[in-house]
Write an enzyme that holds these catalytic residues in place. Structure first.
Site, PDB file in Angstrom:
ATOM      1  N   LYS A   1     -26.202 151.466 -18.120  1.00 34.74           N
ATOM      2  CA  LYS A   1     -26.862 150.113 -18.481  1.00 34.74           C
ATOM      3  C   LYS A   1     -28.348 150.448 -17.823  1.00 34.74           C
ATOM      4  CE  LYS A   1     -27.980 146.746 -15.953  1.00 34.74           C
ATOM      5  NZ  LYS A   1     -29.270 146.261 -16.670  1.00 34.74           N
TER       6      LYS A   1
ATOM      7  N   GLU B   1     -26.128 154.591  -4.267  1.00 33.20           N
ATOM      8  CA  GLU B   1     -27.507 155.260  -3.852  1.00 33.20           C
ATOM      9  C   GLU B   1     -28.354 153.752  -3.609  1.00 33.20           C
ATOM     10  OE1 GLU B   1     -27.816 158.090  -2.748  1.00 33.20           O
ATOM     11  OE2 GLU B   1     -26.648 159.243  -4.018  1.00 33.20           O
TER      12      GLU B   1
ATOM     13  N   CYS C   1     -36.651 154.885  -2.920  1.00 27.58           N
ATOM     14  CA  CYS C   1     -35.838 154.821  -1.852  1.00 27.58           C
ATOM     15  C   CYS C   1     -36.086 155.734  -0.806  1.00 27.58           C
ATOM     16  CB  CYS C   1     -34.374 154.803  -2.389  1.00 27.58           C
ATOM     17  SG  CYS C   1     -33.964 156.216  -3.359  1.00 27.58           S
TER      18      CYS C   1
ATOM     19  N   GLU D   1     -36.525 146.817   4.225  1.00 32.31           N
ATOM     20  CA  GLU D   1     -37.124 147.668   3.041  1.00 32.31           C
ATOM     21  C   GLU D   1     -38.077 146.877   2.576  1.00 32.31           C
ATOM     22  OE1 GLU D   1     -35.386 150.587  -0.172  1.00 32.31           O
ATOM     23  OE2 GLU D   1     -34.674 148.571  -0.458  1.00 32.31           O
TER      24      GLU D   1
END
Ligand code: NDP
Length: 485
Positions: free
Chosen positions: A172, A247, A281, A384
């Site tokens: 996906k 992740e 990331c 973040e």
């Protein structure tokens, strides 16, 4: 381009007929309508992957390798088309898109060869006449769910080792940027992999991604994305004890020690903070500089950041430094983090706003931003930010710098710049992150495991661990008869 669902080797539109529009974040212009898969479409894709599993997993590794290499020849012939689409849907400058597409093909080629080297081990039993064989076998059907920041690359990190191991897939791609990833996944179909080995569905994440995760057919979930979604996936996977590789987010520190070579550290920090508009990331989220070099570093870094070129047309300016943010929500997070820091006393050296020139008017832009006078409880020091923002703080002793770097829920990447071997080893051992860069601003290498500690995830991609993550280990114990029995 509404027939974007690949189910059992057939290109289809959604069974509901519904589509969604992919837009260019630099201009707001519509690029394409793609299918919005339903739960029924998702179930059909999972079933196709389940039916294809015996065929693919029992195919000799040599043959799997041949088909995977062929798929990348197909993809490389479309690399130009895929890269341009990637720039349009994501906003990243064209050279970054080309690099991503090329690297993705390398990852598949690397693992294609590994499919010929899957081997177990064996040993003699130490309690009587037995011999044990350790077999590595593919887990089964994999649900691969990927994000928009590296939609092609992060798919390759999953398809490469998983297909090499003999797993079959339902993939996906992200709704913001599904187009280049679909071209990539399509190459496996066009190269002649059996129907159902790679199925592609596009559509609403919680709806169809949720079905991919909870349906008993999938035996492994390979996910890259937000920590919030990752936690939800882990909770669902636990109910059926499915394997997961997650992740998730990061808040990478960049530590500049007093003996660092700033001619290297400044440009390397700059690139790892602002490339892809800070939406990686492993992007640098926080910079810590030993006090003796703080002013020198901050001045040079801020000066360089002020000269970065932000493009509103990544195809016309392929070597620009950065493009737009991917989404209005991402842009809003950046604004909130900068406002929060400003209100709590941070000083903005560069940026701190969206650009005002007319070419940026319809896009999701934020200027490269550099801040000093940071406090540990400011949001960007804890969360973040995922945007083009660099807060710089000073530290005195190395222990203090490392403690500041570790002071976050995340633990994906950390960077240390020093010319002293003792400092480098000490920092590498003490930093709580899955990847440590010493005088290098990228922890990614196909051969090295990549993944996070703490809230940055579970498991590793790439390298040998990345392949093992798609295999079960089976112990076969055999009792043999001796001549007198
Ligand atoms: P998400 O985690 O929501 O999305 C990542 C992928 O998961 C997408 O394909 C998404 O589909 C899908 N998804 C969403 N919800 C579910 C669900 N319930 N079950 C299964 N799949 C699901 O991240 P966002 O794109 O919303 O980004 C939000 C933040 O996450 C970013 O600002 C950043 O902080 C972080 N992030 C980290 C990344 C990394 O590299 N580690 C990458 C991207 C984001 P759909 O696109 O259709 O919603």
């Amino acid at each position: 381009m509404t027939e974007t669902l690949l189910i059992n080797g057939q290109w289809r539109a959604s069974s509901s007929g519904e589509t969604f529009t992919v837009t260019n974040p630099a201009t707001g212009a519509a690029i394409a309508d793609v299918s919005s898969a339903t739960i029924a479409d998702t179930q059909a894709a999972l079933l196709a992957a389940e039916n294809a599993f015996p065929i693919w997993s029992e195919m000799p590794g040599r043959e799997r390798a041949r088909l995977m290499h062929r798929a990348m020849n197909v993809f490389r012939a479309k690399l130009d088309e895929a890269s341009r689409l990637l720039t349009q849907e994501h906003g990243k400058p064209l050279n970054d898109s080309i690099k991503e597409c090329r690297y993705s093909a390398d990852v598949i080629d690397f693992y294609a060869d590994e499919s010929r080297r899957i081997e177990g081990t064996h040993f003699s039993g130490d309690m009587g006449p037995t011999h044990s064989f350790i077999l590595k076998q593919p887990i089964g059907v994999v649900a691969a769910i990927t994000p928009w920041n590296f939609p092609v690359d992060l798919l390759a990190w999953k398809l490469g080792p998983g297909l090499a191991a003999g797993c079959t897939f339902v993939v996906k791609p992200p709704s913001e940027a599904p187009l280049a990833a679909t071209i990539f996944a399509r190459a496996f179909h066009e190269a002649g992999l059996p129907p159902g080995v790679v199925n592609i569905i596009t559509g609403d994440g919680p709806l169809i991604g949720g079905e991919m995760v909870t349906n008993p057919i999938s035996r492994k979930i390979a996910f890259t994305g937000s920590t919030r979604t990752g936690i939800w996936i882990a909770e669902q996977a636990a109910k059926q004890l499915k394997a997961v590789t997650l992740e998730l987010g990061g808040s990478a520190p960049f530590i500049v020690c007093r003996d660092a070579d700033l001619d290297i550290a400044v440009p390397e920090a700059l690139r790892r903070t602002f490339s892809h508009t800070g939406q990686i990331c492993i992007s640098v989220n926080r910079i810590f500089v030993q006090r003796e070099r703080f002013n020198e570093f901050a001045e040079r870094f801020a000066d360089a950041a002020s000269k970065l070129h932000v493009t509103a047309d990544g195809i016309a300016e392929p070597d620009a430094d950065m493009g737009p943010m991917i989404s209005a929500a991402g842009l809003e997070t950046v604004r909130q983090h900068v406002d929060d820091a400003r209100e709590r006393g941070a000083k903005i050296l560069v940026g701190g706003a969206s650009p005002t020139e007319p070419q940026y008017a319809n896009g999701l832009f934020y200027l490269p931003t550099v801040l000093v006078d940071m406090q540990r409880d400011m949001r960007m020091m804890q969360e973040e930010t995922f945007g083009p923002v660099a807060p710089i703080a000073a530290f005195d002793s190395l222990e203090e710098g490392i403690a500041m770097a570790n002071d976050t829920p995340y633990g994906l990447a950390a960077y240390v710049y020093t010319q002293d071997l003792d400092t480098a080893f000490y920092a590498a051992r003490k930093l709580r992150a899955g990847g440590i860069g010493i005088n290098v601003n990228d922890i990614t290498d196909i051969r090295g495991p990549f993944g996070g500690m703490k809230m940055s995830g579970i498991g590793r991609e790439l390298g040998q661990p990345g392949l093992d993550a798609y295999m079960e280990t089976k112990h076969v114990r055999y009792r043999y008869r001796t001549p007198n029995e």
